[in-house]
Motif scaffolding. Structure first.
Motif, PDB file in Angstrom:
ATOM      1  N   PHE A  86      -8.579 -14.482  -6.627  1.00  0.00           N
ATOM      2  CA  PHE A  86      -9.352 -13.328  -6.210  1.00  0.00           C
ATOM      3  C   PHE A  86     -10.620 -13.803  -5.511  1.00  0.00           C
ATOM      4  O   PHE A  86     -11.418 -14.518  -6.098  1.00  0.00           O
TER       5      PHE A  86
ATOM      6  N   SER B 217      -7.848  -2.677   1.565  1.00  0.00           N
ATOM      7  CA  SER B 217      -7.372  -3.902   0.932  1.00  0.00           C
ATOM      8  C   SER B 217      -6.888  -4.892   1.977  1.00  0.00           C
ATOM      9  O   SER B 217      -7.007  -6.104   1.801  1.00  0.00           O
ATOM     10  N   CYS B 421     -10.266  -1.440  -3.925  1.00  0.00           N
ATOM     11  CA  CYS B 421     -10.207  -2.466  -4.979  1.00  0.00           C
ATOM     12  C   CYS B 421      -8.825  -2.507  -5.592  1.00  0.00           C
ATOM     13  O   CYS B 421      -8.235  -3.575  -5.778  1.00  0.00           O
ATOM     14  N   TYR B 424      -6.387  -4.148  -3.480  1.00  0.00           N
ATOM     15  CA  TYR B 424      -6.570  -5.591  -3.488  1.00  0.00           C
ATOM     16  C   TYR B 424      -5.887  -6.206  -4.713  1.00  0.00           C
ATOM     17  O   TYR B 424      -5.188  -7.213  -4.623  1.00  0.00           O
ATOM     18  N   VAL B 425      -6.099  -5.546  -5.871  1.00  0.00           N
ATOM     19  CA  VAL B 425      -5.451  -6.006  -7.102  1.00  0.00           C
ATOM     20  C   VAL B 425      -3.936  -5.969  -6.950  1.00  0.00           C
ATOM     21  O   VAL B 425      -3.221  -6.904  -7.332  1.00  0.00           O
ATOM     22  N   LYS B 428      -2.635  -8.855  -5.030  1.00  0.00           N
ATOM     23  CA  LYS B 428      -2.612 -10.088  -5.814  1.00  0.00           C
ATOM     24  C   LYS B 428      -1.487 -10.087  -6.844  1.00  0.00           C
ATOM     25  O   LYS B 428      -0.915 -11.125  -7.165  1.00  0.00           O
TER      26      LYS B 428
END
Lengths: 163, 500
Positions: A86, B217, B421, B424-425, B428
């Motif tokens: 991250f 993102s 956010c 983005y998570v 990942k």
């Protein structure tokens, strides 16, 4: 056939990290929604559904499916995946720039908020230098004014308001 | 034949200089605004609606229709070039369209999208002209149980989209359903999940979620990469699709058109369901499903054609039943009411020139858009060459402003950041956002139909299976699930056997 230590062994063999964390996230979110429904909303019955009925059950199904994801992530034949690193710096700068815009708009107007947003966001880019960012900000301020305010007739608070 | 008489009437209305001009203005405005990342059809139409008030009814509606299609084309352009879905159905275009752009085939992607959409639009227009009255009879046969089952089928189909794990996609759909529950419950008026924030009482706007999950993102993910992103500049290639791409895309266009024409009629989510369904079917039928998600022309052409055909046939319930199929149609209803026209079955009889003129100009609008857009493909592709460090602030600003203008609300912008956010998570964790968006859109309707169906039967769940159409839809869904799950189950079992 001794499987006494299977729990520990399974965790150490955790290969599918992405699915592991995803599964955990889903279980948490599902249970969270269901809990809220149960505590704060009337569930009702199938014939007469209350506001909480649908989210309660969907939340439980989500938690259930999430646990399947979790289980399969810990299974022996799982494909190996990694959770990418991250980049907190980039992520928080971009988020901050948007939040800044939202906070500044009503008080300092459109121009200032765009300027602030672009400048903060530019810090997230390793190529964009401060001087160029300022130029870009000014350009965008002008462009948005011409397009949205003059061209499309939208209304924004433009300038700072001092009370 | 009546059919030709109607079309003749329509074209005689649509081909006047006045109406042609308005159509052109509408198309151009729609495209230009729709191209901007962050401005989709709904805010664009809402913004441009007042302009049409001063025009005579037919001209006003023609211009609105032009704007509508223009934003669709513009939205596809953004989806392909910058991976930001401008509107609900572009979510699917993003999947393969953007990948094609990354592979240096941006021009081909844009051209395929334009041509596929035009073809679909033309076919759908013919269908609307020929079948408008009988088609509404099908819509009548759909009760709440059928709608529920159809949406379940659609959601299951969406799982096929996930190139990743089946169960994660199902989870994302559920998450979408839950997010759709945020806001005021229609049936009881109770506010759910608002946590005291007033703005959440109307629910979370789709565009906010879409732009946050995809747009924001994406910016974060791109800025992370030190050695920047699309090496498109080096691989632009020809601006138009090559032989092989055309060969791969052509059947997809045909199938997408068929699916979109049929599904678009069903009020509510017609266009988005068609796009997802078309993609899923192409992936299933393809000899190389693993290429989907990496830039397969069929993966782009099918949803593009489907959503355009769906958008056209979405006019059917509007014009014949007076039921707006989606937010855009609702705006059209508003426009019609302003001009004192009650949309409904009597429109065909009381204002035949308006009805058929609108239909004819739909086709003309589609034609204009292809003519406008194909040469512009070169310009759009050049836009990609702008260094990302200049591009991303612009995208950021436009998206933010676009989100703000939805409801003039800074809370929406904050939500946009939150979903950024989350997106983005998700990136990942390897979770796909597209199924979530479908769940978000269909969630409220799913719940409402579920509730209604059960209310009608006083809590008897068997209604979903005993009613013939509903039962067969659910059966198809079950078959789909088995088709998807079995191969992976078989692999899993083989693996564990090998390990043992």
């Amino acid at each position: 056939m001794c499987r006494g230590n299977m729990g520990g062994a399974a965790l150490m063999k955790l290969k599918n990290r992405q699915d592991f964390w995803s599964g955990l996230m889903f279980v948490a979110i599902g249970l969270g929604f269901s809990l809220y429904s149960w505590l704060k909303l009337r569930l009702g019955t199938a014939a007469e559904m209350g506001p909480g009925y649908f989210p309660f059950w969907v939340g439980l199904v989500l938690a259930g499916t999430g646990s399947i994801v979790l289980r399969s992530a810990m299974a022996k034949g799982a494909t190996e995946t990694f959770v990418g690193k991250f980049d907190w710096r980039v992520a928080s700068l971009i988020v901050a720039s948007v939040v800044l815009w939202a906070i500044l708009l009503p008080h300092l107007g459109l121009f200032v908020s765009i300027f602030a947003m672009v400048v903060v966001a530019s810090l997230a880019s390793h190529e964009l230098r401060f001087g160029t960012a300022v130029l870009a900000a000014v350009f965008l301020m002008l462009f948005t004014y011409l397009l949205f305010v003059r061209g499309l007739g939208l209304s924004f608070p433009l300038w700072p308001t001092f009370r | 034949m009546e059919f030709f008489d109607h079309l003749m009437l329509g074209f005689s209305v649509a081909l006047t200089m006045e109406n042609l001009t308005y159509a052109l203005i509408g198309c151009t405005l729609g495209t230009l605004v729709g191209v901007l990342p962050g401005l989709g059809p709904v805010p664009t139409i809402a913004m441009l609606l007042p302009i049409t008030y001063v025009l005579p009814p037919t001209a006003g509606l023609i211009m609105l229709a032009g704007i509508y299609y223009g934003t669709q084309y513009g939205g596809s352009t953004t989806a392909i070039l910058v991976k930001i879905p401008g509107e609900t159905s572009s979510v699917v275009t993003v999947l393969d369209g953007h990948q094609m752009a990354c592979n240096g085939r941006a021009g081909a992607a844009l051209s395929l999208a334009a041509v596929g959409s035009f073809f679909a639009g033309s076919c759908a227009t013919l269908m609307v002209a020929a079948f408008a009255p009988p088609l509404t009879k099908i819509a009548f046969a759909f009760g709440p149980a059928e709608y529920f089952s159809l949406m379940v089928l659609g959601l299951i189909g969406a799982v096929v989209l996930a190139s990743g794990s089946l169960s994660k996609a199902v989870c994302m759909i559920m998450l979408g359903l839950l997010l759709g529950a945020v806001g005021t419950d229609i049936n009881t008026g109770v506010v759910r999940y608002d946590f005291g924030i007033i703005e959440l009482q109307d629910g979370i706007d789709f565009a906010v979620v879409a732009m946050g999950l995809f747009g924001l993102s994406e910016i974060m993910a791109n800025l992370e990469l030190k050695d920047l992103r699309i090496k498109v500049a080096s691989k632009i290639g020809s601006l138009y699709p090559n032989r092989q791409e055309i060969r791969e895309a052509a059947p997809a266009i045909l199938r997408g058109t068929a699916i979109g024409s049929v599904l678009g009629i069903l009020p509510g989510g017609g266009a988005i369901l068609s796009a997802f369904a078309a993609y899923a079917i192409e992936k299933k039928l393809s000899k190389e499903p693993e290429r989907f998600g990496k830039g397969h022309p069929a993966g782009l052409a099918a949803p593009e054609s489907a959503n355009n055909a769906g958008a056209q046939s979405a006019f059917i319930p509007l014009l014949t039943l007076g039921i707006p199929g989606n937010a855009v149609m609702a705006l059209m209803v508003g426009a019609m009411l302003i001009h004192n026209i009650q949309p409904g079955p009597q429109v065909i009889k009381s204002h035949p020139d308006l009805f058929w003129g609108l239909i004819a100009s739909m086709w003309i609008g589609n034609l204009m858009l292809v003519i406008l857009n194909l040469p512009l493909v070169g310009i759009w592709v050049k836009l990609l060459k702008i260094p990302y460090m200049f591009l991303f602030p612009a995208i950021l600003v436009f998206c933010t402003i676009g989100v703000y203008t939805l409801n003039n609300s800074t809370v929406d912008v904050l939500l946009f950041a939150v979903f950024g956010c989350l997106g983005y998570v998700f990136v990942k964790f390897g979770c796909e956002a597209a199924p979530l968006l479908l769940g978000l859109v269909l969630g409220p309707m799913l719940e409402e139909n579920f509730r209604r169906a059960l209310m009608l039967t006083h809590g008897d769940f068997s209604t979903f299976i005993t009613r013939p159409i509903s039962g067969s839809l659910l059966a198809i869904a079950l078959v789909l699930v088995m088709l998807i799950a079995l191969p992976s189950l078989r692999n899993r079992r083989n693996e564990t056997f090998e390990e043992a």
